[in-house]
Write a protein that holds these residues in place. Structure first.
Motif, mmCIF file in Angstrom:
data_model
loop_
_atom_site.group_PDB
_atom_site.id
_atom_site.type_symbol
_atom_site.label_atom_id
_atom_site.label_comp_id
_atom_site.label_asym_id
_atom_site.label_seq_id
_atom_site.Cartn_x
_atom_site.Cartn_y
_atom_site.Cartn_z
ATOM 1 N N ALA A 43 0.938 -1.306 0.121
ATOM 2 C CA ALA A 43 0.078 0.203 0.159
ATOM 3 C C ALA A 43 0.965 1.346 0.060
ATOM 4 N N ASP B 46 -8.826 -1.436 -6.679
ATOM 5 C CA ASP B 46 -9.287 -0.882 -5.404
ATOM 6 C C ASP B 46 -10.548 0.093 -6.260
ATOM 7 N N LEU C 93 -13.394 1.901 0.262
ATOM 8 C CA LEU C 93 -12.633 0.636 0.801
ATOM 9 C C LEU C 93 -12.807 0.624 2.272
ATOM 10 N N PHE D 77 -13.367 -8.181 2.837
ATOM 11 C CA PHE D 77 -12.638 -7.535 1.865
ATOM 12 C C PHE D 77 -11.870 -8.416 0.969
ATOM 13 N N GLU E 258 -11.955 -8.699 -2.964
ATOM 14 C CA GLU E 258 -10.675 -8.316 -4.059
ATOM 15 C C GLU E 258 -10.504 -9.764 -4.660
ATOM 16 N N GLY F 252 -4.669 -3.755 -5.357
ATOM 17 C CA GLY F 252 -4.599 -3.368 -4.009
ATOM 18 C C GLY F 252 -3.498 -4.112 -3.091
ATOM 19 N N GLY F 253 -2.785 -3.621 -2.267
ATOM 20 C CA GLY F 253 -1.527 -4.150 -1.636
ATOM 21 C C GLY F 253 -1.999 -5.285 -0.808
ATOM 22 N N SER F 254 -3.140 -5.812 -0.659
ATOM 23 C CA SER F 254 -3.734 -6.881 0.179
ATOM 24 C C SER F 254 -4.131 -8.207 -1.029
ATOM 25 N N ARG G 181 -6.187 4.500 5.849
ATOM 26 C CA ARG G 181 -6.192 3.833 4.209
ATOM 27 C C ARG G 181 -6.706 2.445 4.435
ATOM 28 N N ALA G 182 -6.960 1.855 5.345
ATOM 29 C CA ALA G 182 -7.721 0.643 5.500
ATOM 30 C C ALA G 182 -6.712 -0.502 4.932
ATOM 31 N N VAL G 183 -5.533 -0.517 5.421
ATOM 32 C CA VAL G 183 -4.607 -1.424 5.040
ATOM 33 C C VAL G 183 -4.691 -2.633 6.019
ATOM 34 N N ILE G 184 -4.917 -3.875 5.095
ATOM 35 C CA ILE G 184 -5.406 -4.995 5.865
ATOM 36 C C ILE G 184 -4.187 -5.903 6.394
ATOM 37 N N ARG H 1 5.051 -9.390 4.234
ATOM 38 C CA ARG H 1 4.338 -9.335 2.873
ATOM 39 C C ARG H 1 5.458 -9.639 1.713
HETATM 40 O O1 LIG Z 1 -2.231 -2.960 1.425
HETATM 41 C C1 LIG Z 1 -3.505 -3.167 1.587
HETATM 42 O O2 LIG Z 1 -3.858 -3.744 2.714
HETATM 43 C C2 LIG Z 1 -4.530 -2.343 1.139
HETATM 44 C C3 LIG Z 1 -4.167 -1.535 0.059
HETATM 45 C C4 LIG Z 1 -5.372 -0.698 -0.735
HETATM 46 O O3 LIG Z 1 -4.673 -0.811 -2.124
HETATM 47 C C5 LIG Z 1 -6.615 -1.265 -0.524
HETATM 48 O O4 LIG Z 1 -6.764 -2.383 -1.356
HETATM 49 C C6 LIG Z 1 -6.831 -1.318 0.685
HETATM 50 O O5 LIG Z 1 -6.593 -0.379 1.391
HETATM 51 C C7 LIG Z 1 -5.909 -2.709 1.270
#
Ligand SMILES: O=C(O)C1=C[C@@H](O)[C@@H](O)[C@H](O)C1
Ligand SMILES: Nc1ncnc2c1ncn2[C@@H]1O[C@H](COP(=O)(O)OP(=O)(O)OP(=O)(O)O)[C@@H](O)[C@H]1O
Ligand SMILES: [Mg+2]
Length: 176
Positions: free
Chosen positions: A18, A41, A52, A64, A68, A86-88, A125-128, A142
């Motif tokens: 992210a 996203d 998100l 979520f 995704e 998205g990062g997750s 930013r709702a980072v999972i 990760r």
């Molecule tokens: O790295 C993450 O966990 C995320 C990254 C964003 O792109 C979003 O998909 C969401 O905020 C989760």
């Protein structure tokens, strides 16, 4: 701009942490190539009809990630697309396998300190999986997943930084 990019894997899929710049660089790459830019996203937000953070609040982190995964598996019949994930997304082996089947998967890498300096809204930013932990811890967990899922890694902290990365992506796109 050169011509190729007709094959079944004629797309570039960006993965990484992210805030590393997948959307920023992906949009710029697509504009340079004259390809279509697609942000997973944004697709999820459109389909869910909410942001998100709201998706995470309503469905939880597992919900979520499931959404995704479904969104990525729904990306079919694409040619000449730059896909920013998205990062997750990397938590889904199925989604990564699908991206590898439809395109060239590039892991955008940078130091966590550089990423943190780039994004000032990490907590919202709702980072999972971030929870109360540090970005560095999440990055360490990760990184092997991103490395394993990607065909190629590009280092934003390498010589030339983002502009060199963009040039490398452009060269890759012109040869697939
Ligand atoms: O790295 C993450 O966990 C995320 C990254 C964003 O792109 C979003 O998909 C969401 O905020 C989760
Ligand atoms: N090379 C760069 N130069 C200047 N600003 C950048 C650069 N890369 C990213 N940014 C900015 O940093 C922020 C994070 O980038 P971006 O949203 O592209 O990250 P992302 O990898 O798509 O993250 P997410 O996984 O959360 O979607 C954005 O505000 C973006 O404009
Ligand atoms: Mg993004």
């Amino acid at each position: 701009m050169t011509e190729p990019a007709h094959g079944p894997r004629a797309n570039i899929c960006l993965i990484g942490m992210a805030g590393v710049g997948k959307s920023y660089l992906g949009r710029r790459l697509a504009a340079r190539l004259g390809w279509t830019f697609l942000d997973v996203d944004e697709l999820m937000e459109k389909r869910a009809g909410m942001g998100l953070q709201q998706i995470v609040a309503q469905k939880g982190e597992e919900g979520f990630k499931a959404l995704e995964e479904r969104t990525i598996l729904g990306l079919t019949d694409l040619r000449r697309h730059v896909v920013a994930t998205g990062g997750s997304a990397v938590y889904s082996a199925k989604a990564m396998g699908h991206l590898r089947a439809i395109g060239h998967v590039v892991y955008l890498h940078d130091q966590p300190a550089n990423i943190a300096a780039r994004v000032d809204n990490l907590p919202t930013r709702a980072v999972i999986g971030l929870g109360d932990g540090s970005l560095e811890r999440l990055f360490t967990a990760r990184r092997p997943l991103y490395e394993a899922a990607a065909h190629l890694r590009l280092d934003l902290d390498g010589p030339g930084g983002a502009e060199a990365t963009l040039a490398a992506l452009e060269a890759l796109a012109q040869n697939i």
